[in-house]
Design a protein around this motif. Structure first.
Motif, PDB file in Angstrom:
ATOM      1  N   ARG A  67       0.824  -1.207   0.000  1.00  0.00           N
ATOM      2  CA  ARG A  67       0.000   0.000   0.000  1.00  0.00           C
ATOM      3  C   ARG A  67       0.856   1.254   0.000  1.00  0.00           C
ATOM      4  NH1 ARG A  67      -3.116  -3.009   3.611  1.00  0.00           N
ATOM      5  NH2 ARG A  67      -2.218  -1.914   5.395  1.00  0.00           N
ATOM      6  N   ALA A  68       1.979   1.213   0.722  1.00  0.00           N
ATOM      7  CA  ALA A  68       2.859   2.378   0.785  1.00  0.00           C
ATOM      8  C   ALA A  68       3.451   2.695  -0.584  1.00  0.00           C
ATOM      9  CB  ALA A  68       3.971   2.142   1.812  1.00  0.00           C
ATOM     10  N   VAL A  69       3.954   1.661  -1.275  1.00  0.00           N
ATOM     11  CA  VAL A  69       4.558   1.881  -2.590  1.00  0.00           C
ATOM     12  C   VAL A  69       3.493   2.271  -3.600  1.00  0.00           C
ATOM     13  CG1 VAL A  69       5.927   0.855  -4.436  1.00  0.00           C
ATOM     14  CG2 VAL A  69       6.426   0.269  -2.056  1.00  0.00           C
ATOM     15  N   ALA A  70       2.339   1.597  -3.575  1.00  0.00           N
ATOM     16  CA  ALA A  70       1.269   1.909  -4.525  1.00  0.00           C
ATOM     17  C   ALA A  70       0.772   3.337  -4.342  1.00  0.00           C
ATOM     18  CB  ALA A  70       0.112   0.925  -4.351  1.00  0.00           C
ATOM     19  N   GLY A  71       0.594   3.757  -3.084  1.00  0.00           N
ATOM     20  CA  GLY A  71       0.141   5.119  -2.840  1.00  0.00           C
ATOM     21  C   GLY A  71       1.126   6.155  -3.350  1.00  0.00           C
ATOM     22  N   ASN A  72       2.406   5.843  -3.222  1.00  0.00           N
ATOM     23  CA  ASN A  72       3.433   6.773  -3.704  1.00  0.00           C
ATOM     24  C   ASN A  72       3.405   6.884  -5.230  1.00  0.00           C
ATOM     25  OD1 ASN A  72       5.531   8.442  -2.444  1.00  0.00           O
ATOM     26  ND2 ASN A  72       6.969   7.275  -3.690  1.00  0.00           N
ATOM     27  N   VAL A  73       3.306   5.735  -5.903  1.00  0.00           N
ATOM     28  CA  VAL A  73       3.279   5.736  -7.370  1.00  0.00           C
ATOM     29  C   VAL A  73       2.040   6.461  -7.890  1.00  0.00           C
ATOM     30  CG1 VAL A  73       3.157   4.265  -9.428  1.00  0.00           C
ATOM     31  CG2 VAL A  73       4.651   3.636  -7.524  1.00  0.00           C
ATOM     32  N   GLU A  74       0.913   6.297  -7.207  1.00  0.00           N
ATOM     33  CA  GLU A  74      -0.333   6.916  -7.655  1.00  0.00           C
ATOM     34  C   GLU A  74      -0.324   8.433  -7.518  1.00  0.00           C
ATOM     35  OE1 GLU A  74      -3.628   4.986  -5.760  1.00  0.00           O
ATOM     36  OE2 GLU A  74      -3.042   3.011  -6.531  1.00  0.00           O
ATOM     37  N   LYS A  75       0.634   8.977  -6.784  1.00  0.00           N
ATOM     38  CA  LYS A  75       0.782  10.432  -6.760  1.00  0.00           C
ATOM     39  C   LYS A  75       1.205  10.957  -8.130  1.00  0.00           C
ATOM     40  CE  LYS A  75       2.269  10.669  -1.897  1.00  0.00           C
ATOM     41  NZ  LYS A  75       3.418  10.997  -0.995  1.00  0.00           N
ATOM     42  N   ALA A  76       1.949  10.127  -8.866  1.00  0.00           N
ATOM     43  CA  ALA A  76       2.432  10.527 -10.185  1.00  0.00           C
ATOM     44  C   ALA A  76       1.484  10.092 -11.295  1.00  0.00           C
ATOM     45  CB  ALA A  76       3.827   9.956 -10.438  1.00  0.00           C
ATOM     46  N   LEU A  77       0.864   8.929 -11.143  1.00  0.00           N
ATOM     47  CA  LEU A  77      -0.048   8.406 -12.163  1.00  0.00           C
ATOM     48  C   LEU A  77      -1.451   8.353 -11.557  1.00  0.00           C
ATOM     49  CD1 LEU A  77       0.078   7.224 -15.093  1.00  0.00           C
ATOM     50  CD2 LEU A  77      -0.024   4.979 -14.024  1.00  0.00           C
ATOM     51  N   ARG A  78      -2.229   9.373 -11.821  1.00  0.00           N
ATOM     52  CA  ARG A  78      -3.535   9.497 -11.187  1.00  0.00           C
ATOM     53  C   ARG A  78      -4.600   8.703 -11.933  1.00  0.00           C
ATOM     54  NH1 ARG A  78      -3.656  16.072 -10.167  1.00  0.00           N
ATOM     55  NH2 ARG A  78      -1.707  16.203  -8.982  1.00  0.00           N
TER      56      ARG A  78
ATOM     57  N   THR B 171       5.866   6.208 -19.400  1.00  0.00           N
ATOM     58  CA  THR B 171       7.154   6.542 -18.788  1.00  0.00           C
ATOM     59  C   THR B 171       6.966   7.061 -17.378  1.00  0.00           C
ATOM     60  OG1 THR B 171       8.023   7.062 -20.985  1.00  0.00           O
ATOM     61  CG2 THR B 171       9.288   7.854 -19.095  1.00  0.00           C
ATOM     62  N   THR B 172       5.880   7.803 -17.148  1.00  0.00           N
ATOM     63  CA  THR B 172       5.591   8.306 -15.801  1.00  0.00           C
ATOM     64  C   THR B 172       5.447   7.157 -14.813  1.00  0.00           C
ATOM     65  OG1 THR B 172       4.480  10.276 -16.682  1.00  0.00           O
ATOM     66  CG2 THR B 172       3.956   9.642 -14.412  1.00  0.00           C
ATOM     67  N   LEU B 173       4.745   6.104 -15.219  1.00  0.00           N
ATOM     68  CA  LEU B 173       4.585   4.936 -14.352  1.00  0.00           C
ATOM     69  C   LEU B 173       5.924   4.286 -14.067  1.00  0.00           C
ATOM     70  CD1 LEU B 173       2.965   2.711 -12.920  1.00  0.00           C
ATOM     71  CD2 LEU B 173       2.627   1.631 -15.157  1.00  0.00           C
ATOM     72  N   ALA B 174       6.719   4.074 -15.101  1.00  0.00           N
ATOM     73  CA  ALA B 174       8.019   3.420 -14.915  1.00  0.00           C
ATOM     74  C   ALA B 174       8.920   4.236 -14.007  1.00  0.00           C
ATOM     75  CB  ALA B 174       8.687   3.205 -16.275  1.00  0.00           C
ATOM     76  N   LYS B 175       8.982   5.541 -14.235  1.00  0.00           N
ATOM     77  CA  LYS B 175       9.855   6.400 -13.431  1.00  0.00           C
ATOM     78  C   LYS B 175       9.348   6.504 -11.990  1.00  0.00           C
ATOM     79  CE  LYS B 175      12.212  10.873 -13.524  1.00  0.00           C
ATOM     80  NZ  LYS B 175      11.912  11.232 -12.135  1.00  0.00           N
ATOM     81  N   ALA B 176       8.028   6.505 -11.795  1.00  0.00           N
ATOM     82  CA  ALA B 176       7.479   6.596 -10.446  1.00  0.00           C
ATOM     83  C   ALA B 176       7.831   5.366  -9.620  1.00  0.00           C
ATOM     84  CB  ALA B 176       5.958   6.775 -10.501  1.00  0.00           C
ATOM     85  N   ILE B 177       7.825   4.192 -10.251  1.00  0.00           N
ATOM     86  CA  ILE B 177       8.221   2.977  -9.540  1.00  0.00           C
ATOM     87  C   ILE B 177       9.689   3.064  -9.153  1.00  0.00           C
ATOM     88  CG2 ILE B 177       8.560   0.491  -9.767  1.00  0.00           C
ATOM     89  CD1 ILE B 177       6.118   0.437 -11.603  1.00  0.00           C
TER      90      ILE B 177
ATOM     91  N   LEU C 294       8.965  12.471  -6.051  1.00  0.00           N
ATOM     92  CA  LEU C 294       8.621  11.369  -5.159  1.00  0.00           C
ATOM     93  C   LEU C 294       9.829  10.981  -4.334  1.00  0.00           C
ATOM     94  CD1 LEU C 294       6.618   9.032  -7.592  1.00  0.00           C
ATOM     95  CD2 LEU C 294       5.725  10.801  -6.071  1.00  0.00           C
ATOM     96  N   ARG C 295       9.596  10.717  -3.080  1.00  0.00           N
ATOM     97  CA  ARG C 295      10.678  10.221  -2.234  1.00  0.00           C
ATOM     98  C   ARG C 295      10.525   8.712  -2.090  1.00  0.00           C
ATOM     99  NH1 ARG C 295       9.123   8.954   2.925  1.00  0.00           N
ATOM    100  NH2 ARG C 295       7.033   9.612   3.559  1.00  0.00           N
ATOM    101  N   PRO C 296      11.623   7.997  -1.940  1.00  0.00           N
ATOM    102  CA  PRO C 296      11.533   6.536  -1.784  1.00  0.00           C
ATOM    103  C   PRO C 296      10.752   6.166  -0.525  1.00  0.00           C
ATOM    104  CG  PRO C 296      13.788   7.219  -2.279  1.00  0.00           C
ATOM    105  CD  PRO C 296      13.021   8.466  -1.970  1.00  0.00           C
ATOM    106  N   VAL C 297       9.921   5.153  -0.644  1.00  0.00           N
ATOM    107  CA  VAL C 297       9.156   4.670   0.512  1.00  0.00           C
ATOM    108  C   VAL C 297       9.510   3.218   0.842  1.00  0.00           C
ATOM    109  CG1 VAL C 297       7.231   6.263   0.151  1.00  0.00           C
ATOM    110  CG2 VAL C 297       7.217   4.022  -0.976  1.00  0.00           C
ATOM    111  N   ALA C 298      10.436   2.635   0.089  1.00  0.00           N
ATOM    112  CA  ALA C 298      10.884   1.270   0.358  1.00  0.00           C
ATOM    113  C   ALA C 298      12.334   1.143  -0.071  1.00  0.00           C
ATOM    114  CB  ALA C 298      10.024   0.249  -0.377  1.00  0.00           C
TER     115      ALA C 298
END
Length: 335
Positions: free
Chosen positions: A28-39, A69-75, A215-219
């Motif tokens: 959930r932490a990683v998914a929530g972070n990625v979803e900040k970039a890919l809404r 690319t936004t998704l890939a970079k956000a991960i 985005l800051r790393p969450v994991a």
């Protein structure tokens, strides 16, 4: 276990007394972070992270401008690990990816200079704009986690993952990925257009359009490595294993296909199902987990015969019929 708010950092210590709850919280932490970039694309994010946690490689295919690319970079930004981005172009050479031998005049010896593929996460942007020869430079490293140059093997870091993006092959300046390359991607997903509400939200912030959020790393990479190891331990009953094997066999027997799912595809389906179950907080796989990931895992591995192509049949349609035809195990709990 204390629940981590969506988008905040994952728990610092992997595992703990309840590893299933830890995994779900970290997801959930990683998914929530990625979803900040890919809404507005929670399913695309969920599938992409399923691939990450299963230790596979991801192919994101869609038309330009939808956030591949936004998704890939956000991960990559969400994990505190090394990552490199490679922009694939027609003039890119294999050595530009894997690295080359450099002659050192001072020592009179050759030394290996690592290419951008030597990172935990490698973002291969618009992979099908490079020539097939350059694309093939990724074959060995995706399968064996190593690069061989001049007869010497060089290992890439652990927890290695390739996240590739590509435009549809009918667009100008693209090359079709060979079947051997496609088979090395655990999942192929599409981002798709946002819905009206999500697009309206994007337009409301148009003053900063085109500038992705920081985005800051969450994991950490150690946490991701632990999650991949835990995923492999998620229980797959004999009944579920038989279910996956029957799905694979049914694709090989399908009249409209000249190439069905390989054993590598069956393994990928099992691994992705385990990761999907772990994201749900379960330590065992159920048939719904298999069905949830079957499309992204298997569709790109199916090759239609010529007659089916002429009739306009799509691999996804064949797979849907296969899934409906294969009996679902009734008793699929932990045994």
């Amino acid at each position: 276990m204390t629940q981590t708010p969506v988008g905040s950092a994952a728990p610092a210590e992997p595992g703990g007394p309840d590893p299933a709850a830890y995994f779900a919280t970290a997801h959930r932490a990683v998914a929530g972070n990625v979803e900040k970039a890919l809404r507005g694309k929670p399913m695309a994010v969920r599938l992409a992270l399923t691939c990450l946690f299963a230790g596979g490689h991801l192919l994101v295919e869609d038309v330009p401008g939808v956030g591949k690319t936004t998704l890939a970079k956000a991960i990559a930004d969400s994990v505190d690990a090394s990552w490199n981005r490679i922009q694939f172009t027609p003039d890119l050479l294999p050595g530009d990816i894997t690295g080359i031998q450099i002659y050192d005049q001072s020592t009179g010896e050759f030394s290996f200079r690592e290419g951008p593929v030597f990172a935990h996460l490698v973002v291969a942007d618009e992979i099908n704009r490079a020539s097939p020869k350059t694309q093939s430079a990724l074959l060995e490293v995706m399968a064996e986690r190593q690069v061989t140059v001049d007869g010497r093997a060089h290992s890439v870091p652990p927890a290695f993952m390739v996240i590739a993006t590509q435009n549809p092959v009918d667009l100008e300046g693209t090359y079709r990925l060979p079947e051997a390359q496609l088979d090395r991607f655990m999942l192929r997903i599409s981002v798709g257009y946002p819905d009206v509400d999500a697009e309206a939200e994007i337009l409301a912030g148009r003053a900063t359009a085109g500038v992705p959020p920081e985005l800051r790393p969450v994991a950490s990479v150690d946490q991701i490595a632990w999650m991949a190891a835990y995923t492999s331990r998620v229980h797959v009953t004999p009944a579920i294993a038989q279910y996956i094997a029957r799905i694979a066999k049914a694709t090989r027997d399908a009249e409209e296909l000249r190439l069905g799912v390989s054993p590598r595809g069956s393994i990928a389906l099992a691994s992705a199902s385990q990761a999907w179950a772990a994201c749900e907080g379960r330590g065992y796989v159920v048939p719904d987990d298999v069905k949830a990931v079957a499309g992204p895992v298997l569709t790109h591995r199916l090759l239609l015969d010529q007659e089916a192509e002429i009739r306009g049949v799509r691999p996804g349609e064949v797979l849907d019929r296969v899934l409906r035809s294969v009996p679902v195990p009734v008793a699929s709990g932990v045994s």
